[in-house]
Every structure is written in C-alpha cells, then in structure tokens.
Design a protein around this motif. Structure first.
Motif, mmCIF file in Angstrom:
data_model
loop_
_atom_site.group_PDB
_atom_site.id
_atom_site.type_symbol
_atom_site.label_atom_id
_atom_site.label_comp_id
_atom_site.label_asym_id
_atom_site.label_seq_id
_atom_site.Cartn_x
_atom_site.Cartn_y
_atom_site.Cartn_z
ATOM 1 N N HIS A 109 0.855 -1.187 0.000
ATOM 2 C CA HIS A 109 0.000 0.000 0.000
ATOM 3 C C HIS A 109 0.888 1.232 0.000
ATOM 4 O O HIS A 109 1.893 1.267 0.701
ATOM 5 C CB HIS A 109 -0.894 0.029 1.247
ATOM 6 C CG HIS A 109 -1.975 -0.992 1.221
ATOM 7 N ND1 HIS A 109 -1.772 -2.313 1.555
ATOM 8 C CD2 HIS A 109 -3.283 -0.889 0.895
ATOM 9 C CE1 HIS A 109 -2.903 -2.971 1.433
ATOM 10 N NE2 HIS A 109 -3.840 -2.138 1.040
ATOM 11 N N PHE A 110 0.517 2.233 -0.792
ATOM 12 C CA PHE A 110 1.255 3.486 -0.854
ATOM 13 C C PHE A 110 0.291 4.649 -0.742
ATOM 14 O O PHE A 110 -0.813 4.597 -1.295
ATOM 15 C CB PHE A 110 1.989 3.628 -2.205
ATOM 16 C CG PHE A 110 2.962 2.536 -2.486
ATOM 17 C CD1 PHE A 110 4.260 2.623 -2.022
ATOM 18 C CD2 PHE A 110 2.589 1.428 -3.219
ATOM 19 C CE1 PHE A 110 5.177 1.623 -2.283
ATOM 20 C CE2 PHE A 110 3.478 0.419 -3.487
ATOM 21 C CZ PHE A 110 4.781 0.514 -3.021
ATOM 22 N N ASN A 111 0.695 5.692 -0.045
ATOM 23 C CA ASN A 111 -0.070 6.926 -0.048
ATOM 24 C C ASN A 111 0.589 7.829 -1.071
ATOM 25 O O ASN A 111 1.761 8.160 -0.957
ATOM 26 C CB ASN A 111 -0.074 7.592 1.325
ATOM 27 C CG ASN A 111 -0.999 8.791 1.323
ATOM 28 O OD1 ASN A 111 -0.746 9.769 0.631
ATOM 29 N ND2 ASN A 111 -2.060 8.702 2.084
ATOM 30 N N PHE A 112 -0.160 8.194 -2.087
ATOM 31 C CA PHE A 112 0.367 8.975 -3.208
ATOM 32 C C PHE A 112 -0.399 10.295 -3.269
ATOM 33 O O PHE A 112 -1.398 10.416 -3.960
ATOM 34 C CB PHE A 112 0.190 8.163 -4.499
ATOM 35 C CG PHE A 112 0.934 8.687 -5.681
ATOM 36 C CD1 PHE A 112 2.321 8.638 -5.726
ATOM 37 C CD2 PHE A 112 0.258 9.213 -6.767
ATOM 38 C CE1 PHE A 112 3.008 9.105 -6.822
ATOM 39 C CE2 PHE A 112 0.934 9.683 -7.864
ATOM 40 C CZ PHE A 112 2.314 9.631 -7.893
ATOM 41 N N GLY A 137 -2.310 11.701 -0.975
ATOM 42 C CA GLY A 137 -3.660 11.607 -0.437
ATOM 43 C C GLY A 137 -4.508 10.529 -1.076
ATOM 44 O O GLY A 137 -5.658 10.340 -0.700
ATOM 45 N N ILE A 138 -3.960 9.828 -2.051
ATOM 46 C CA ILE A 138 -4.674 8.716 -2.682
ATOM 47 C C ILE A 138 -3.943 7.430 -2.302
ATOM 48 O O ILE A 138 -2.727 7.332 -2.487
ATOM 49 C CB ILE A 138 -4.717 8.859 -4.217
ATOM 50 C CG1 ILE A 138 -5.455 10.129 -4.605
ATOM 51 C CG2 ILE A 138 -5.380 7.637 -4.849
ATOM 52 C CD1 ILE A 138 -5.341 10.467 -6.084
ATOM 53 N N ASN A 139 -4.663 6.486 -1.749
ATOM 54 C CA ASN A 139 -4.060 5.211 -1.370
ATOM 55 C C ASN A 139 -4.045 4.260 -2.558
ATOM 56 O O ASN A 139 -5.085 4.038 -3.186
ATOM 57 C CB ASN A 139 -4.817 4.594 -0.195
ATOM 58 C CG ASN A 139 -4.548 5.363 1.077
ATOM 59 O OD1 ASN A 139 -3.418 5.388 1.543
ATOM 60 N ND2 ASN A 139 -5.564 6.007 1.627
ATOM 61 N N GLU A 197 -3.267 0.433 -3.781
ATOM 62 C CA GLU A 197 -3.173 -0.945 -3.303
ATOM 63 C C GLU A 197 -2.692 -1.821 -4.457
ATOM 64 O O GLU A 197 -3.313 -1.842 -5.524
ATOM 65 C CB GLU A 197 -4.557 -1.398 -2.829
ATOM 66 C CG GLU A 197 -4.588 -2.774 -2.242
ATOM 67 C CD GLU A 197 -5.981 -3.148 -1.755
ATOM 68 O OE1 GLU A 197 -6.300 -4.351 -1.785
ATOM 69 O OE2 GLU A 197 -6.753 -2.247 -1.338
ATOM 70 N N GLU A 210 -9.386 5.732 -3.072
ATOM 71 C CA GLU A 210 -10.305 6.879 -2.987
ATOM 72 C C GLU A 210 -10.866 7.276 -4.349
ATOM 73 O O GLU A 210 -11.987 7.786 -4.444
ATOM 74 C CB GLU A 210 -9.600 8.088 -2.353
ATOM 75 C CG GLU A 210 -9.299 7.941 -0.882
ATOM 76 C CD GLU A 210 -8.030 7.114 -0.622
ATOM 77 O OE1 GLU A 210 -7.775 6.803 0.538
ATOM 78 O OE2 GLU A 210 -7.306 6.782 -1.581
#
Length: 197
Positions: free
Chosen positions: A55-58, A60-62, A64, A82
């Motif tokens: 999982h990465f937060n890019f 504000g968008i996660n 998977e 999101e």
C-alpha cells in the motif's frame, strides 16, 4: 518492479529488441530514428520491490497493489482506493497477450483474474488499460474472464496471428481497428499449447 519481471526487463531493454518494437509501431517513420534517440536502460536492480498487498499513499490517494500475473509473471494491477479506479494495465485489454515465455497460460491467467475480481469487486467504478486511450468500461475484467472460459471450451474463432516470431491465435475475430466483431470487449491472443497451463 515485481522481481518476477526482472528477466522480461533485461530482455526488453536490449537495443535490438527495442528497435524491433519501435519499427513495428512507427512504420515508415522509423527511418528517422537514430541510436542516440534511445534512452539508456539501467539494470532492474535499481528498482525497489513492488509486492502484492503493498500500500502506498500517493498525495492523499491510497494505492493498493493487487494481483495481475498473466501477460507477465510479475504483472500487478493497482487499485486507487479513494478514486475508485482500477489500473489493469496489460492484465486485461482488447488484445491481451498470453503466449510467450514470459506469460502464464490461459487457465492460470483466469485464476489470477478471478482472484483480482474477488479482491476488487465493488471497489472501483473506472478502469484504465495500458493501450489505446487507456479508458475502458468497468466490465473489461468480466469480458476477459468470459474469453478465458470460451478458449477452454473451444468456443473461439482462432484467427491466426504472427507477432515477432510467434505464431498464435486471436480468440475472437476483430476488425481493422482491433475491435471484436461480435461486440465483445476483451480478447486474448494465445498459444494453444498454453491453454491448460
């Protein structure tokens, strides 16, 4: 990069292979390409591992990382949580390649897609591919799964197709723009030797 695709990366980074692909896609314009136009490719060792379940937060968008193996062993798909968007890449498209030494067979690819469907069902409203304009209907995954079943059941048109030394088959007949004549969305280019693999 998923480490299962290191061999694909190494092979497709070779200058002569890159020239063949570019020549195939550019037609007469390829005559204007010179060796200096090619960007040097670094070793795959410089890439960080991309693993299923990451999982990465890019911004504000996660993101998977999901299953996608088929076209290559290390292919992954990405769910933008999101954004409710699934990036299928080469996992499912109107001309999915499942025939060379880097790909799974039809049966194994189908298992991957069933797993992907279970993981992502109801979690996305948009789908993007790695070819054409990239935009695809949400039902692309279902369409390619149906083609897998048709191949296994012998309900295919089996149009002969030659691609860079491989003689294989297009499951469903297409027009000159590569759209299926029967109105379906997904399609598979496959080797009969790899149907049950």
């Amino acid at each position: 990069m998923n480490s299962l695709d290191k061999e694909v990366h190494a092979n497709h980074s070779e200058y002569e292979i890159r020239k063949k692909y570019l020549n195939m896609t550019m037609g007469d314009n390829f005559a204007f390409v010179i060796e200096e136009d090619f960007i040097p490719i670094e070793s795959s060792d410089r890439y960080k591992p991309l693993l299923l379940g990451d999982h990465f937060n890019f911004g504000g968008i996660n993101l998977e990382i999901c299953v996608g193996a088929g076209h290559t062993l290390g292919l992954v798909t990405i769910l933008l949580v999101e954004e409710r968007t699934l990036l299928l890449g080469d996992a499912c498209n109107p001309f999915t390649f499942l025939f060379d030494e880097y790909s799974l067979g039809v049966s194994s690819n189908e298992k991957t897609l069933i797993e992907l469907d279970k993981l992502t069902n109801g979690r996305y409203d948009r789908v993007y591919l790695s070819h054409g304009d990239g935009d695809a209907p949400k039902v692309m995954l279902d369409s390619v799964l149906a083609v897998c079943e048709d191949i296994k059941a012998g309900r295919t048109d089996d149009v002969p197709f030659n691609f860079m030394g491989h003689t294989v088959f297009i499951a469903k007949k297409i027009d000159e723009t590569m759209k299926r004549l029967d109105g379906g969305l997904g399609n598979i280019v496959y080797s009969k030797e790899k149907v049950n693999q």
